[in-house]
Scaffold this motif. Structure first.
Motif, PDB file in Angstrom:
ATOM      1  N   HIS A  90      21.728   9.851  13.671  1.00 19.42           N
ATOM      2  CA  HIS A  90      22.689  10.304  12.809  1.00 19.42           C
ATOM      3  C   HIS A  90      23.222  11.637  12.841  1.00 19.42           C
ATOM      4  CE1 HIS A  90      22.555   6.713   9.865  1.00 19.42           C
ATOM      5  NE2 HIS A  90      22.617   6.153  11.189  1.00 19.42           N
ATOM      6  N   GLY A  91      22.111  12.556  13.426  1.00 19.30           N
ATOM      7  CA  GLY A  91      22.454  14.075  13.767  1.00 19.30           C
ATOM      8  C   GLY A  91      23.166  14.250  14.786  1.00 19.30           C
ATOM      9  N   GLY A  92      23.007  13.160  15.680  1.00 17.16           N
ATOM     10  CA  GLY A  92      23.824  13.365  16.946  1.00 17.16           C
ATOM     11  C   GLY A  92      23.124  13.862  18.437  1.00 17.16           C
ATOM     12  N   GLN A  93      21.512  13.835  17.805  1.00 15.37           N
ATOM     13  CA  GLN A  93      20.707  14.092  18.775  1.00 15.37           C
ATOM     14  C   GLN A  93      20.566  13.237  20.161  1.00 15.37           C
ATOM     15  OE1 GLN A  93      16.529  14.979  17.600  1.00 15.37           O
ATOM     16  NE2 GLN A  93      16.214  15.787  19.310  1.00 15.37           N
ATOM     17  N   THR A  94      20.835  13.923  21.426  1.00  9.92           N
ATOM     18  CA  THR A  94      20.555  12.888  22.597  1.00  9.92           C
ATOM     19  C   THR A  94      19.449  13.304  23.517  1.00  9.92           C
ATOM     20  OG1 THR A  94      22.441  14.495  23.870  1.00  9.92           O
ATOM     21  CG2 THR A  94      23.333  12.559  22.554  1.00  9.92           C
ATOM     22  N   VAL A  95      18.857  14.676  23.139  1.00  2.00           N
ATOM     23  CA  VAL A  95      17.942  14.936  24.238  1.00  2.00           C
ATOM     24  C   VAL A  95      16.681  15.418  23.158  1.00  2.00           C
ATOM     25  CG1 VAL A  95      16.962  16.853  26.011  1.00  2.00           C
ATOM     26  CG2 VAL A  95      19.647  16.095  25.945  1.00  2.00           C
ATOM     27  N   TYR A  96      15.820  14.703  23.240  1.00  2.00           N
ATOM     28  CA  TYR A  96      14.489  14.701  22.580  1.00  2.00           C
ATOM     29  C   TYR A  96      13.472  15.908  23.028  1.00  2.00           C
ATOM     30  CZ  TYR A  96      16.457  11.351  19.697  1.00  2.00           C
ATOM     31  OH  TYR A  96      17.499  10.748  18.844  1.00  2.00           O
ATOM     32  N   HIS A  97      13.914  17.196  22.876  1.00  2.00           N
ATOM     33  CA  HIS A  97      13.409  18.510  22.927  1.00  2.00           C
ATOM     34  C   HIS A  97      14.153  19.401  22.160  1.00  2.00           C
ATOM     35  CE1 HIS A  97      10.892  21.242  25.705  1.00  2.00           C
ATOM     36  NE2 HIS A  97      11.541  22.119  24.981  1.00  2.00           N
ATOM     37  N   ILE A  98      13.562  19.695  21.022  1.00  2.00           N
ATOM     38  CA  ILE A  98      14.492  20.501  20.030  1.00  2.00           C
ATOM     39  C   ILE A  98      15.195  21.757  20.986  1.00  2.00           C
ATOM     40  CG2 ILE A  98      13.070  20.045  18.313  1.00  2.00           C
ATOM     41  CD1 ILE A  98      12.061  23.005  18.074  1.00  2.00           C
ATOM     42  N   HIS A  99      16.459  21.970  20.505  1.00  2.00           N
ATOM     43  CA  HIS A  99      17.412  22.895  20.926  1.00  2.00           C
ATOM     44  C   HIS A  99      18.153  23.320  20.062  1.00  2.00           C
ATOM     45  CE1 HIS A  99      18.769  18.640  21.530  1.00  2.00           C
ATOM     46  NE2 HIS A  99      19.938  19.089  21.629  1.00  2.00           N
ATOM     47  N   LEU A 100      18.541  24.612  20.126  1.00  2.00           N
ATOM     48  CA  LEU A 100      19.285  25.401  18.973  1.00  2.00           C
ATOM     49  C   LEU A 100      20.759  25.402  19.838  1.00  2.00           C
ATOM     50  CD1 LEU A 100      20.046  26.563  16.236  1.00  2.00           C
ATOM     51  CD2 LEU A 100      18.949  28.665  17.506  1.00  2.00           C
ATOM     52  N   HIS A 101      21.858  24.900  19.431  1.00  2.00           N
ATOM     53  CA  HIS A 101      23.065  25.108  20.041  1.00  2.00           C
ATOM     54  C   HIS A 101      23.750  26.361  19.516  1.00  2.00           C
ATOM     55  CE1 HIS A 101      24.235  20.827  21.197  1.00  2.00           C
ATOM     56  NE2 HIS A 101      23.333  20.450  20.625  1.00  2.00           N
ATOM     57  N   LEU A 102      24.220  27.035  20.339  1.00  2.00           N
ATOM     58  CA  LEU A 102      24.674  28.668  20.015  1.00  2.00           C
ATOM     59  C   LEU A 102      26.322  28.280  20.636  1.00  2.00           C
ATOM     60  CD1 LEU A 102      25.142  31.287  19.099  1.00  2.00           C
ATOM     61  CD2 LEU A 102      24.001  32.268  21.152  1.00  2.00           C
ATOM     62  N   LEU A 103      27.247  28.450  19.571  1.00  2.00           N
ATOM     63  CA  LEU A 103      28.599  28.320  20.020  1.00  2.00           C
ATOM     64  C   LEU A 103      29.396  29.582  19.681  1.00  2.00           C
ATOM     65  CD1 LEU A 103      27.974  25.171  18.404  1.00  2.00           C
ATOM     66  CD2 LEU A 103      29.417  24.705  20.565  1.00  2.00           C
ATOM     67  N   GLY A 104      30.114  30.127  20.264  1.00  2.00           N
ATOM     68  CA  GLY A 104      31.052  31.444  20.244  1.00  2.00           C
ATOM     69  C   GLY A 104      32.233  31.508  21.123  1.00  2.00           C
ATOM     70  N   GLY A 105      32.983  32.444  20.574  1.00  2.00           N
ATOM     71  CA  GLY A 105      33.990  32.812  21.305  1.00  2.00           C
ATOM     72  C   GLY A 105      35.355  32.380  20.830  1.00  2.00           C
ATOM     73  N   LYS A 106      35.351  31.739  19.908  1.00  4.29           N
ATOM     74  CA  LYS A 106      36.562  31.244  19.124  1.00  4.29           C
ATOM     75  C   LYS A 106      36.229  30.958  17.543  1.00  4.29           C
ATOM     76  CE  LYS A 106      36.179  26.332  19.613  1.00  4.29           C
ATOM     77  NZ  LYS A 106      36.887  24.934  19.834  1.00  4.29           N
ATOM     78  N   PRO A 107      37.339  30.873  16.761  1.00  2.71           N
ATOM     79  CA  PRO A 107      37.044  30.594  15.351  1.00  2.71           C
ATOM     80  C   PRO A 107      36.841  29.217  15.173  1.00  2.71           C
ATOM     81  CG  PRO A 107      39.224  31.628  15.635  1.00  2.71           C
ATOM     82  CD  PRO A 107      38.820  31.312  16.751  1.00  2.71           C
ATOM     83  N   MET A 108      36.033  28.799  14.339  1.00  7.75           N
ATOM     84  CA  MET A 108      35.455  27.297  14.457  1.00  7.75           C
ATOM     85  C   MET A 108      35.548  26.748  12.794  1.00  7.75           C
ATOM     86  SD  MET A 108      32.213  27.187  16.943  1.00  7.75           S
ATOM     87  CE  MET A 108      32.105  28.823  17.087  1.00  7.75           C
ATOM     88  N   GLY A 109      36.052  25.691  13.017  1.00  8.52           N
ATOM     89  CA  GLY A 109      36.355  25.024  11.517  1.00  8.52           C
ATOM     90  C   GLY A 109      35.202  24.315  10.965  1.00  8.52           C
ATOM     91  N   TRP A 110      35.419  23.913   9.610  1.00  7.20           N
ATOM     92  CA  TRP A 110      34.018  23.357   8.943  1.00  7.20           C
ATOM     93  C   TRP A 110      34.687  22.248   7.872  1.00  7.20           C
ATOM     94  CZ3 TRP A 110      29.243  23.182  10.090  1.00  7.20           C
ATOM     95  CH2 TRP A 110      28.594  22.596   8.944  1.00  7.20           C
ATOM     96  N   PRO A 111      34.105  21.063   7.766  1.00  9.16           N
ATOM     97  CA  PRO A 111      33.016  20.790   8.356  1.00  9.16           C
ATOM     98  C   PRO A 111      33.226  20.236   9.767  1.00  9.16           C
ATOM     99  CG  PRO A 111      34.224  18.914   6.836  1.00  9.16           C
ATOM    100  CD  PRO A 111      34.911  20.301   6.835  1.00  9.16           C
ATOM    101  N   PRO A 112      32.341  19.922  10.590  1.00 11.65           N
ATOM    102  CA  PRO A 112      32.378  19.849  11.929  1.00 11.65           C
ATOM    103  C   PRO A 112      32.553  18.293  12.210  1.00 11.65           C
ATOM    104  CG  PRO A 112      29.990  19.996  11.309  1.00 11.65           C
ATOM    105  CD  PRO A 112      30.800  20.221  10.308  1.00 11.65           C
ATOM    106  N   TYR A 113      33.242  17.345  11.596  1.00 10.69           N
ATOM    107  CA  TYR A 113      33.414  16.259  11.907  1.00 10.69           C
ATOM    108  C   TYR A 113      34.557  15.572  11.430  1.00 10.69           C
ATOM    109  CZ  TYR A 113      31.667  15.839   7.059  1.00 10.69           C
ATOM    110  OH  TYR A 113      31.568  16.210   5.970  1.00 10.69           O
TER     111      TYR A 113
END
Ligand code: 5GP
Length: 113
Positions: A90-113
């Motif tokens: 339900h969290g959208g995890q597809t690779v089962y080795h923990i990873h922190l996504h870092l996104l930048g370079g533009k304004p981002m909306g919320w909520p993300p769905y």
């Protein structure tokens, strides 16, 4: 262990590395969702957030600190950025080795769905 991100750590699968130290590796996401999108992973294999042990607390904190370091290197620490951990289906995890996504370079909306 058949883990995609362990293979990237071992150099078996190539990746565009943006940061590394003795505890973490960060590389560009193959399917970027922002002008800059990388994944920060621990060198230690931990499958999901549910598997973080007491002994891993400093390591997870280090992953978050690395996000700030990379944001500064990329020049968007002051304008801002997003960090995301996905956990299980339900969290959208597809690779089962923990990873922190870092996104930048533009304004981002919320909520993300
Ligand atoms: P999750 O959905 O598990 O939170 O995120 C996994 C991320 O890994 C996705 O954003 C996906 O694009 C990325 N990814 C999957 N396979 C590869 C790969 O082989 N190389 C790189 N650099 N990223 C990958």
């Amino acid at each position: 262990m058949d883990c995609l991100f362990c293979k990237i750590l071992d150099g078996e699968i190539p990746a565009e590395v943006v940061y590394e130290d003795d505890q973490v590796l960060a590389f560009r996401d193959i399917n970027p969702q922002a002008p800059f999108h990388c994944l920060i992973i621990p060198r230690k294999h931990i499958a999901t957030l549910n598997d973080i042990a007491d002994e891993d607390q400093a390591l997870v904190g280090h992953m978050l600190q690395a996000a700030g370091t990379i944001a500064k290197q990329q020049g968007f620490d002051e304008s801002g950025y997003r960090t995301v951990f996905n956990c299980n289906t339900h969290g959208g995890q597809t690779v089962y080795h923990i990873h922190l996504h870092l996104l930048g370079g533009k304004p981002m909306g919320w909520p993300p769905y």
